[in-house]
Design a protein around this motif. Structure first.
Motif, PDB file in Angstrom:
ATOM      1  N   VAL A   1      -6.930 -18.267   5.744  1.00 52.71           N
ATOM      2  CA  VAL A   1      -6.925 -17.044   6.540  1.00 52.71           C
ATOM      3  C   VAL A   1      -7.436 -15.899   5.679  1.00 52.71           C
ATOM      4  N   ASP A   2      -8.343 -15.127   6.230  1.00 48.88           N
ATOM      5  CA  ASP A   2      -8.857 -13.964   5.523  1.00 48.88           C
ATOM      6  C   ASP A   2      -9.013 -12.847   6.543  1.00 48.88           C
ATOM      7  N   LYS A   3      -7.983 -12.016   6.647  1.00 47.77           N
ATOM      8  CA  LYS A   3      -8.020 -10.932   7.626  1.00 47.77           C
ATOM      9  C   LYS A   3      -7.717  -9.630   6.917  1.00 47.77           C
ATOM     10  N   ILE A   4      -8.167  -8.558   7.527  1.00 51.16           N
ATOM     11  CA  ILE A   4      -7.818  -7.266   6.962  1.00 51.16           C
ATOM     12  C   ILE A   4      -6.950  -6.512   7.956  1.00 51.16           C
ATOM     13  N   LEU A   5      -5.944  -5.858   7.442  1.00 49.70           N
ATOM     14  CA  LEU A   5      -4.995  -5.154   8.294  1.00 49.70           C
ATOM     15  C   LEU A   5      -4.969  -3.686   7.873  1.00 49.70           C
ATOM     16  N   TRP A   6      -5.520  -2.828   8.762  1.00 52.43           N
ATOM     17  CA  TRP A   6      -5.434  -1.394   8.495  1.00 52.43           C
ATOM     18  C   TRP A   6      -4.152  -0.906   9.144  1.00 52.43           C
ATOM     19  N   ILE A   7      -3.308  -0.273   8.396  1.00 56.55           N
ATOM     20  CA  ILE A   7      -2.012   0.121   8.950  1.00 56.55           C
ATOM     21  C   ILE A   7      -1.636   1.520   8.479  1.00 56.55           C
ATOM     22  N   ARG A   8      -1.338   2.388   9.445  1.00 52.14           N
ATOM     23  CA  ARG A   8      -1.044   3.779   9.121  1.00 52.14           C
ATOM     24  C   ARG A   8       0.391   3.928   8.655  1.00 52.14           C
ATOM     25  N   GLU A   9       0.631   4.987   7.960  1.00 50.62           N
ATOM     26  CA  GLU A   9       2.005   5.281   7.572  1.00 50.62           C
ATOM     27  C   GLU A   9       2.856   5.431   8.828  1.00 50.62           C
ATOM     28  N   GLY A  10       4.008   4.811   8.807  1.00 56.83           N
ATOM     29  CA  GLY A  10       4.923   4.918   9.933  1.00 56.83           C
ATOM     30  C   GLY A  10       4.647   3.913  11.030  1.00 56.83           C
ATOM     31  N   GLU A  11       3.522   3.216  10.913  1.00 58.72           N
ATOM     32  CA  GLU A  11       3.141   2.299  11.970  1.00 58.72           C
ATOM     33  C   GLU A  11       3.739   0.909  11.712  1.00 58.72           C
ATOM     34  N   THR A  12       4.078   0.200  12.786  1.00 56.16           N
ATOM     35  CA  THR A  12       4.513  -1.186  12.675  1.00 56.16           C
ATOM     36  C   THR A  12       3.505  -2.033  13.421  1.00 56.16           C
ATOM     37  N   LYS A  13       2.991  -3.051  12.729  1.00 57.40           N
ATOM     38  CA  LYS A  13       1.961  -3.869  13.349  1.00 57.40           C
ATOM     39  C   LYS A  13       2.284  -5.334  13.149  1.00 57.40           C
TER      40      LYS A  13
ATOM     41  N   THR B   1      -0.096 -14.864  12.107  1.00 61.10           N
ATOM     42  CA  THR B   1       1.255 -15.397  11.911  1.00 61.10           C
ATOM     43  C   THR B   1       1.875 -15.796  13.250  1.00 61.10           C
ATOM     44  N   ASN B   2       1.049 -15.942  14.281  1.00 58.96           N
ATOM     45  CA  ASN B   2       1.522 -16.279  15.619  1.00 58.96           C
ATOM     46  C   ASN B   2       2.532 -15.270  16.132  1.00 58.96           C
ATOM     47  N   GLY B   3       2.362 -14.032  15.741  1.00 62.54           N
ATOM     48  CA  GLY B   3       3.288 -13.006  16.202  1.00 62.54           C
ATOM     49  C   GLY B   3       4.678 -13.127  15.595  1.00 62.54           C
ATOM     50  N   GLU B   4       4.810 -13.924  14.560  1.00 64.42           N
ATOM     51  CA  GLU B   4       6.117 -14.136  13.934  1.00 64.42           C
ATOM     52  C   GLU B   4       6.520 -12.969  13.040  1.00 64.42           C
ATOM     53  N   TYR B   5       5.530 -12.437  12.333  1.00 63.19           N
ATOM     54  CA  TYR B   5       5.845 -11.426  11.331  1.00 63.19           C
ATOM     55  C   TYR B   5       5.225 -10.080  11.674  1.00 63.19           C
ATOM     56  N   TYR B   6       5.986  -9.041  11.382  1.00 64.06           N
ATOM     57  CA  TYR B   6       5.524  -7.674  11.586  1.00 64.06           C
ATOM     58  C   TYR B   6       5.634  -6.919  10.273  1.00 64.06           C
ATOM     59  N   LEU B   7       4.800  -5.925  10.154  1.00 62.26           N
ATOM     60  CA  LEU B   7       4.845  -5.130   8.931  1.00 62.26           C
ATOM     61  C   LEU B   7       4.881  -3.664   9.293  1.00 62.26           C
ATOM     62  N   LYS B   8       5.760  -2.933   8.611  1.00 59.99           N
ATOM     63  CA  LYS B   8       5.781  -1.484   8.793  1.00 59.99           C
ATOM     64  C   LYS B   8       5.314  -0.843   7.503  1.00 59.99           C
ATOM     65  N   ASN B   9       4.379   0.072   7.622  1.00 61.34           N
ATOM     66  CA  ASN B   9       3.925   0.807   6.441  1.00 61.34           C
ATOM     67  C   ASN B   9       4.759   2.074   6.333  1.00 61.34           C
ATOM     68  N   GLU B  10       5.623   2.129   5.329  1.00 64.36           N
ATOM     69  CA  GLU B  10       6.465   3.312   5.163  1.00 64.36           C
ATOM     70  C   GLU B  10       5.662   4.445   4.543  1.00 64.36           C
ATOM     71  N   LYS B  11       4.852   4.083   3.541  1.00 66.62           N
ATOM     72  CA  LYS B  11       4.191   5.141   2.796  1.00 66.62           C
ATOM     73  C   LYS B  11       3.066   4.549   1.955  1.00 66.62           C
ATOM     74  N   PHE B  12       1.959   5.276   1.879  1.00 59.16           N
ATOM     75  CA  PHE B  12       0.915   4.873   0.937  1.00 59.16           C
ATOM     76  C   PHE B  12       0.892   5.866  -0.221  1.00 59.16           C
ATOM     77  N   ILE B  13       0.803   5.354  -1.424  1.00 62.06           N
ATOM     78  CA  ILE B  13       0.837   6.231  -2.604  1.00 62.06           C
ATOM     79  C   ILE B  13      -0.426   6.020  -3.437  1.00 62.06           C
ATOM     80  N   LEU B  14      -1.070   7.111  -3.765  1.00 65.10           N
ATOM     81  CA  LEU B  14      -2.206   7.071  -4.696  1.00 65.10           C
ATOM     82  C   LEU B  14      -1.833   7.924  -5.887  1.00 65.10           C
ATOM     83  N   GLU B  15      -1.881   7.333  -7.076  1.00 69.93           N
ATOM     84  CA  GLU B  15      -1.593   8.115  -8.275  1.00 69.93           C
ATOM     85  C   GLU B  15      -2.821   8.115  -9.166  1.00 69.93           C
TER      86      GLU B  15
END
Lengths: 543, 393
Positions: A239-251, A256-270
């Motif tokens: 599997v080779d997919k890209i997932l663009w996900i905004r802060e606060g978003e759950t996707k 994963t057959n809809g089994e798993y979800y991910l929430k992006n709490e925060k992106f940090i660049l230092e």
């Protein structure tokens, strides 16, 4: 086929050059040579013996090392060609590849593209080259390893005189105290970790035979590696997919057959900071201007629990919180999520105030979620704003019509219909960033821009690769085989009594210097003379 | 700490230079009683070892100062490569006791280290992709592998210097001299860039890049080839003789021209002083050497180096690429050139084992192998930019 019986009594398979047991030369041609060709111990190889049927011909073709080397060299040159210009996967997605190569590199780029070199490594002919190397590996190995195994297994201690004479390291000594010399040499050779076999007063000291299997082991490793590479094309393995996900978003995580979800709490660049970080970096930071220190997405992984009815929100159960950084992917089951890209400050919300243009009085604020705009915003007291059209990534097309380039709110524009007690039919206003168009003449009211709210977006690669373990296994076996073949040497030393003389011969698959040193050490103190390197003697005579 | 580190590197450089002289002296020494190494050679060896320890000191102090192993940019990598080459030489010297190997290996290491210092030397912080222990593991193993393989280049050169007949015109004589010329050009590059850098030469240009954008370019050597629509900003500096189209990197081309020019001049001076080809001038050094032994040293170093290189530049590289870049293999130019190096030495081994390519053919292959390694180090970083290109900045 007719087997060959040697004078020593051993029956050899058809095609044998040197008797497996005593080493006597069986092939007439070989008898003329001063030194024996010791590769594969002069055993009977299928490719050297049969050449009748089609299968024989194919077998012989692929079992040839010459063909193998040609395949390697052609692959090498082809691979190099692919690095002249960047491959398609590395060019920026600003324009189609067909235009890009010509635009950037002129006619060379065009030729490169037309020849298909922009996708060289997945071209049919490159894959055929790799496959041919694979076939060559299998056939070459099978052609040699079995006869070689037989020959080394069957070898006798007392080798034929003609065999000893034609070894590269060979010598004859006339001595009296033969028994004593043999005992001493034997002890010394034992100290050097040689396995000693004796027969009729003759002696064979051998060590490191297992290094002879190194090439075959590493070829097996390579074949497993290539099979692993092929398995990638089996559905479900990779599997080779890209997932663009905004802060606060759950996707939902793709694949994963809809089994798993991910929430992006925060992106940090230092970035590296001269004040806080090691001061030895100051000069480099000054030179580069800015050096990135960390790309990080703080995420929460959820698993769906129970069956949700279609259309209903899934029940999510938290699995874990994780900080995904470059070099630190989030792993779950067979998946891994990698931090690969980001976008800072993407527009997320825009606020407006419904304002009377003359008095400047405001009649309520509204905030549009650019990723989820409402149809209408009721501001109370008869004031209302309706979104007639929304262009998240607005531009005018060639007809002068407003269109959207994408669904990403890079440049949002709205057509608002404003309802007020004064204008119950509504006034139309086209609002874009720094731009307001009133298509039906002057309006009394306007949507005054109040502010924006931005969010960062993380790009995560979703990876599943079930071929990894087989690739790793192949790699490990290859390394073991290469080390086995490179760091150990197969050495044999023969001591034979012939009519009151002692004949010494030595053979090694490589590193003759080391063999000679060991023979020297073993014979030191005995009256047996150090044998000569016949090859060296020849070349010295010539030179 | 950083200045201590630099001083240690400088010390190591000088010591390698002195060691080379001693090894050369050991061959010229006429009072050799037996075939073993003489006093000059043992002194040379000791100086090399002390130099190696000094360079190890450079490596460790720089590691402490930066907080990460100093193998993260082109200067650090190439220096480490040079150090590994000296290390590999010391080990092979201890096995074979051949001073001549020092005469050819140490200068290669010297050129490498000098070449390295032409690149930015400041300690740079690690970008996120490099923040991993695999940086130390992958890069050092790959460099050590390449260094051991480079010994076979030195052995190959020794073999060729001795075996190629200098008295009559031949392809071999021409190409051997071409290799020598290549080395001289590298030296030319080092001399010319250090000269201009010592003079503090700087000339700034405003120019238009291939996307039609205005950009600024700073030259550190007088510009013979100027950038596209370039305007010289700095007063009183040399005006370009020719303007290049935007697709060509005028600054790099300029450096190449200067290096070639100084290489040619240096070569001509050497020819005038020596009054013969360089290969011919070196031939007396190889008088007492046994060709079979040199051939075996070359083969042995390929055998030792090949597995180390494979482990470092392919296996460890793949493991790290899987972690940092999400995939173990992505046809990045550096990856491809590591594969090419691997394939080349695989071909070398097969030709040697099965086709009997010993001696001179084998020596030529070792020379080509080193050219491939250097191409991967220099050209792939500086010319073909890819994911590894940060190593060149």
């Amino acid at each position: 086929m007719n087997e060959v019986k040697c004078e020593c009594g051993h029956v050899n398979p058809h095609g044998t050059v040197l008797c497996e047991s005593c080493g006597k030369v069986l092939e007439e041609k070989e008898k003329e040579k001063k030194l024996l060709d010791m590769r594969y111990e002069g055993s009977a190889r299928r490719s050297q013996t049969y050449n009748k049927t089609m299968i024989d011909k194919i077998w012989n073709f692929f079992s040839s090392v010459k063909v193998g080397v040609w395949l390697i060299v052609i692959t090498l040159i082809a691979s190099a060609l692919g690095t002249i210009l960047p491959q398609e996967m590395y060019i920026p997605p600003v324009m189609p590849a067909a235009e890009y190569y010509e635009d950037q590199y002129g006619w060379i780029g065009k030729v490169y593209y037309d020849l298909g070199f922009h996708n060289l490594y997945s071209s049919w002919w490159y894959l055929i080259l790799i496959a041919s190397i694979g076939i060559s590996l299998v056939i070459c190995s099978l052609d040699r390893v079995i006869p070689l195994y037989r020959a080394l297994k069957k070898q006798r201690v007392s080798r034929h005189e003609s065999y000893l004479q034609r070894q590269r390291v060979f010598g004859v000594s006339k001595i009296v105290e033969t028994d004593q010399a043999f005992t001493m040499a034997k002890e010394k050779l034992k100290e050097k970790k040689y396995n000693i076999r004796e027969e009729n007063g003759n002696l064979l000291a051998e060590k490191g035979r297992f290094s002879r299997w190194g090439p075959y082991v590493n070829h097996v490793g390579l074949i497993i590696f290539l099979i692993g590479g092929m398995l990638r094309f089996v559905p479900g393995m990779y599997v080779d997919k890209i997932l663009w996900i905004r802060e606060g978003e759950t996707k939902v995580i793709p694949e994963t057959n809809g089994e798993y979800y991910l929430k992006n709490e925060k992106f940090i660049l230092e970035v590296y900071d001269k004040e806080k970080d090691n001061e030895v970096f100051d000069e480099a930071i000054d030179k580069a201007g800015m050096v990135a220190k960390n790309y990080q997405s703080n995420v929460t992984l959820y698993k769906k629990s129970g069956d949700a009815v279609a259309g209903e929100e899934a029940n999510l159960e938290k699995v874990k919180d994780f900080e995904i950084r470059v070099n630190e992917p989030l792993k779950f089951e067979n998946f891994a999520l990698y931090q690969v890209d980001y976008k800072l400050n993407e527009l997320n919300k825009m606020s407006f105030a419904l304002t009377n243009k003359k008095t400047g009085e405001e009649y309520g604020d509204l905030t549009v979620d650019l990723n989820d705009p409402q149809d209408a915003y009721d501001l109370g007291n008869g004031y209302k704003a309706e979104i007639v059209s929304f262009f998240p990534d607005f531009e005018f097309d060639e007809n002068g019509e407003p269109v959207t380039k994408s669904r990403i709110p890079n440049n949002p524009a709205f057509v608002f219909k404003m309802f007020t007690p004064d204008n119950p039919d509504g006034e139309i206003s086209f609002v874009a960033i720094r731009q307001t168009i009133e298509p039906f003449g002057d309006n009394e009211y306007k949507m005054a821009f109040k502010g924006v709210d931005t969010k960062n977006v993380s790009a995560l690669t979703v990876r599943k690769d079930l071929t990894l373990w087989i690739i790793a296994l192949g790699g490990a076996i290859f390394m073991i085989g290469v080390a086995q073949g490179s760091y150990w040497n197969h050495r044999r030393i023969w001591l034979r009594r012939v009519d009151g003389e002692v004949w010494v011969a030595g053979h090694t698959n490589k590193n003759w210097h080391g063999l000679k040193r060991e023979i020297d050490a073993a014979l030191d103190g005995t009256s047996i003379e150090m044998p000569e390197d016949q090859l060296q003697k020849q070349s010295e005579k010539k030179g | 700490m950083v200045s201590l580190s630099s001083n240690l590197l400088y010390t190591a450089f000088i010591l390698y230079l002195i060691a080379t002289v001693f090894f050369a002296g050991s061959i010229k020494d006429k009072n050799r009683t037996n075939r073993g190494p003489n006093r000059w050679a043992s002194i040379g060896l000791w100086i090399s070892i002390i130099g190696f320890i000094a360079q190890l000191g450079y490596f460790i102090t720089r590691w402490i100062a930066a907080g990460h192993a100093p193998v993260s940019n082109l200067f650090e990598f190439t220096t480490f490569f040079g150090m590994s080459l000296v290390g590999a030489f010391i080990i092979l010297y201890l096995i074979y006791k051949t001073p001549i190997l020092g005469v050819f290996t140490l200068p290669v290491a010297l050129i490498l280290i000098a070449y390295a210092s032409m690149f930015p030397r400041e300690v740079s912080p690690l970008i996120p992709a490099l923040q991993s222990d695999w940086l130390h593991i992958h890069v050092t193993t790959a460099a050590v592998g390449q260094a051991i393989l480079a010994v076979s280049f030195a052995a190959g050169i020794i073999y060729l210097v001795k075996s190629v007949d200098q008295r009559k015109q031949s392809k071999q004589r021409f190409w051997l001299e071409a290799v020598m010329f290549g080395l001289v050009c590298t030296l030319g590059f080092i001399i010319i860039s250090s000269t201009f850098s010592a003079m503090g030469y700087k000339a700034e240009f405003n120019w238009i890049d291939k996307n039609g954008q205005e950009a600024v370019l700073e030259y550190h050597m007088p510009a013979l080839t100027g950038p596209n629509e370039g305007q010289l900003v700095t007063d009183g500096k040399f005006k370009p003789l020719a303007e290049m189209p935007p697709i060509i990197n005028a600054k790099k081309l300029n450096t190449v021209i200067w290096s070639l020019a100084s290489g040619i001049i240096l070569y001509l001076v050497l020819r005038a002083v020596l009054r013969r080809r360089i290969g011919e001038a070196l031939q007396p050094l190889t008088k007492n050497i046994n060709l079979d032994l040199v051939d075996e040293i070359g083969y042995r170093s390929v055998l030792i180096g090949f597995p180390v290189f494979t482990l470092g530049a392919l296996i460890f590289a793949m493991i790290w690429a899987q972690i940092a870049w999400t995939r173990f293999w992505g046809w990045d130019p550096k990856e491809v050139w590591a594969l090419i190096t691997f394939l080349f030495y695989a071909a070398y081994l097969h030709l040697r084992l099965s086709k009997g390519w010993h001696g001179e053919k084998s020596a030529w292959l070792a020379v080509i192998g080193f050219i491939i390694i250097m191409f991967n180090l220099v050209a792939v970083n500086l010319v073909i930019a890819g994911l590894h290109s940060y190593a060149g900045s």
